[in-house]
Design an enzyme around this catalytic site. Structure first.
Site, PDB file in Angstrom:
ATOM      1  N   ASP A  81       0.972   2.245 -11.220  1.00  0.00           N
ATOM      2  CA  ASP A  81       0.082   1.555 -11.901  1.00  0.00           C
ATOM      3  C   ASP A  81      -1.543   2.074 -11.772  1.00  0.00           C
ATOM      4  O   ASP A  81      -2.461   1.394 -11.938  1.00  0.00           O
ATOM      5  CB  ASP A  81       0.066  -0.133 -11.737  1.00  0.00           C
ATOM      6  N   ARG A  98      -0.297  12.075 -18.865  1.00  0.00           N
ATOM      7  CA  ARG A  98       0.024  10.615 -18.303  1.00  0.00           C
ATOM      8  C   ARG A  98       1.388  10.273 -18.503  1.00  0.00           C
ATOM      9  O   ARG A  98       2.424   9.856 -17.584  1.00  0.00           O
ATOM     10  CB  ARG A  98      -1.005   9.544 -18.424  1.00  0.00           C
ATOM     11  N   LYS A 125       0.847  -7.579 -10.656  1.00  0.00           N
ATOM     12  CA  LYS A 125       0.214  -7.272  -9.342  1.00  0.00           C
ATOM     13  C   LYS A 125      -1.065  -7.395  -9.595  1.00  0.00           C
ATOM     14  O   LYS A 125      -1.763  -7.205 -10.710  1.00  0.00           O
ATOM     15  CB  LYS A 125       0.367  -5.618  -9.086  1.00  0.00           C
ATOM     16  N   GLU A 161      -1.670  -9.417  -3.309  1.00  0.00           N
ATOM     17  CA  GLU A 161      -1.970  -8.179  -2.544  1.00  0.00           C
ATOM     18  C   GLU A 161      -3.371  -8.366  -1.913  1.00  0.00           C
ATOM     19  O   GLU A 161      -4.199  -8.238  -2.731  1.00  0.00           O
ATOM     20  CB  GLU A 161      -2.095  -6.986  -3.338  1.00  0.00           C
ATOM     21  N   GLU A 188      -5.465  -6.514   0.165  1.00  0.00           N
ATOM     22  CA  GLU A 188      -5.235  -5.280   1.202  1.00  0.00           C
ATOM     23  C   GLU A 188      -6.432  -5.172   1.970  1.00  0.00           C
ATOM     24  O   GLU A 188      -7.766  -5.430   1.565  1.00  0.00           O
ATOM     25  CB  GLU A 188      -5.485  -4.116   0.066  1.00  0.00           C
ATOM     26  N   LYS A 224       2.087  -8.167  -0.813  1.00  0.00           N
ATOM     27  CA  LYS A 224       2.240  -6.762  -0.718  1.00  0.00           C
ATOM     28  C   LYS A 224       0.832  -6.481   0.282  1.00  0.00           C
ATOM     29  O   LYS A 224      -0.331  -6.374  -0.127  1.00  0.00           O
ATOM     30  CB  LYS A 224       1.709  -6.200  -2.084  1.00  0.00           C
ATOM     31  N   SER A 269       5.836  -1.154  -1.332  1.00  0.00           N
ATOM     32  CA  SER A 269       5.332  -0.864  -2.897  1.00  0.00           C
ATOM     33  C   SER A 269       4.397   0.226  -2.785  1.00  0.00           C
ATOM     34  O   SER A 269       3.148   0.098  -2.869  1.00  0.00           O
ATOM     35  CB  SER A 269       4.996  -2.150  -3.193  1.00  0.00           C
ATOM     36  N   TYR A 321      -7.902   1.403  -7.100  1.00  0.00           N
ATOM     37  CA  TYR A 321      -6.772   1.686  -7.828  1.00  0.00           C
ATOM     38  C   TYR A 321      -6.895   1.566  -9.255  1.00  0.00           C
ATOM     39  O   TYR A 321      -6.149   1.565 -10.092  1.00  0.00           O
ATOM     40  CB  TYR A 321      -5.680   0.705  -7.294  1.00  0.00           C
TER      41      TYR A 321
HETATM   42  P1  13P Z   1      -1.046   3.173  -2.079  1.00  0.00           P
HETATM   43  O1  13P Z   1       0.551   2.887  -1.662  1.00  0.00           O
HETATM   44  O2  13P Z   1      -1.518   4.331  -2.480  1.00  0.00           O
HETATM   45  O3  13P Z   1      -1.740   2.420  -1.033  1.00  0.00           O
HETATM   46  O4  13P Z   1      -1.284   2.131  -3.197  1.00  0.00           O
HETATM   47  C1  13P Z   1      -0.260   1.179  -3.588  1.00  0.00           C
HETATM   48  C2  13P Z   1      -1.052   0.092  -4.764  1.00  0.00           C
HETATM   49  O5  13P Z   1      -0.162  -0.398  -5.326  1.00  0.00           O
HETATM   50  C3  13P Z   1      -2.360  -0.410  -4.331  1.00  0.00           C
HETATM   51  O6  13P Z   1      -2.469  -1.417  -5.009  1.00  0.00           O
END
Ligand code: 13P
Length: 380
Positions: free
Chosen positions: A46, A68, A160, A202, A204, A244, A320, A380
């Site tokens: 994505d 793409r 996500k 997620e 992160e 995630k 993921s 991302y």
């Molecule tokens: P990476 O595995 O490249 O870190 O990315 C996963 C992802 O979906 C980040 O939102």
């Protein structure tokens, strides 16, 4: 004690502000469990158009709509081979509607034909958070419910949303930023569930920095406990979600980096402290680790279920991955038609390795790619 005994059914505790029916809950639970069943994980395909452009620049290929489609279709053409390892694919909106000019079919049909579940990125990237220098929040809550409804109609069963937190010597992530990021994730999760999508939650924590693994563990425990408090306060149905997270690791520029076993033990220890057993699956992001490190770390975690540790781990521990499933495939493709088979094969090999790692059975591979895939301040 005097007075009436108040029945809890009539109290405020009986009011659930997220009115999901028994059937809706079952559907969410079934989707979440199906995606991570039997050692399966997720392909994160994505990347936004801008991020995809950076990947294409690394192989000297134009970032066009056609390229793409061709690249992603090449991955999806592996669906029959990778379905023992890949339970779901996260799409960028464009991909959901792209059509193969030869067959006249949407390219996601290749996945659906193999019962691989479709997911969709619904966040709209990040912006600076006012009042929290150096920190960011995620955009996209406006109109989200209507978008979720449409994506569900168009074949998606999960979504996500990426929250981003940074470890910096100035003391971040700040409490204010943790609150903002985790509560937006909870609002998103609630809207997804009301529209029949399983939310991937997620939060992160970026790997950027020279901090030790102990610092990363401490921050992970703090962020994840805040995350579950927010999800509960927003009446999110935990059984119908997936988490995630990043793995607990040393900072990218830390001089004394922890190895696979320590990463595995600290990640599982931190998660056992704060992630509810009702949550069905942890699907790790790869966060700039090399393809091989990501697989070996995941394998080390799942190996903790076996002697000598024999740790009781209540959730599926899966993947993921974006970069760690695609780096070799992109390189192999190099934008050339005649390389599409090699591209598909490279993707298949990483999917298989990570599927094995979900069972603690990945032995490592001599020719695997060990190049770091780190990108500073990754978007991302
Ligand atoms: P990476 O595995 O490249 O870190 O990315 C996963 C992802 O979906 C980040 O939102």
């Amino acid at each position: 004690m005097s007075g009436e005994i108040v029945s809890w059914e009539n109290s405020k505790w009986a009011e659930n502000s997220n009115p999901l029916s028994v059937e809706q809950k079952k559907e969410l639970r079934d989707i979440a469990q199906r995606i991570v069943a039997d050692g399966r994980g997720i392909l994160a395909a994505d990347e936004s158009t801008g991020t995809f452009g950076k990947r294409m620049a690394s192989i000297g290929v134009e970032n066009s709509e056609t390229n793409r489609r061709i690249y992603r279709q090449t991955l999806f053409e592996q669906a029959a081979r990778v379905k023992p390892y890949i339970g779901g694919v996260i799409l960028f909106e464009e991909t959901l509607y792209q059509v193969d000019p030869v067959s006249g079919e949407r390219i996601v049909r290749l996945l659906q034909a193999q019962n691989i579940t479709l997911g969709i990125k619904v966040d709209q990237g990040i912006k600076d958070q006012e009042g929290c220098p150096g920190e960011v929040v995620t955009k996209g809550l406006d109109g989200l419910s209507a978008r979720c409804k449409q994506y569900k109609k168009d074949g998606c069963d999960f979504a996500k949303w990426r929250g981003v937190l940074k470890i910096q010597a100035s003391g971040t992530p700040s409490d204010a930023n943790i609150k903002a990021v985790t509560s937006d994730l909870a609002k998103y999760a609630r809207m997804c569930q009301q529209n029949g999508l399983v939310p991937i939650v997620e939060p992160e924590i970026l790997p950027d920095g020279d901090h030790s693994i102990e610092v990363c563990q401490r921050v992970a425990e703090k962020v994840l406990s805040a995350q579950y408090k927010e999800l509960i306060e927003h009446d999110v149905y935990i059984e119908g979600t997936l988490l995630k997270p990043n793995m607990v690791t040393s900072g990218q520029s830390c001089v004394d980096k922890a190895g696979h076993d320590e990463i595995a033990l600290r990640t599982v220890t931190a998660f056992k402290r704060v992630v509810p057993p009702a949550m069905p699956g942890v699907v790790f992001l790869s966060g700039g680790m090399s393809e091989e490190d990501a697989s070996l770390n995941l394998n080390a975690m799942n190996s903790l279920r076996q002697p000598p540790h024999s740790i009781d781990i209540p959730w599926k521990l899966s993947f993921s991955f974006g970069r760690a499933l695609q780096a070799s495939a992109i390189k192999a493709w190099a934008g050339k038609d005649e390389n599409r088979a090699a591209c598909g094969e490279a993707f298949y090999q990483r999917a298989k390795a990570n599927g094995e790692a979900c069972h603690g059975m990945y032995k490592g591979s001599g020719d695997a790619n060990t190049d770091s895939l780190f990108v500073a301040n990754h978007v991302y």
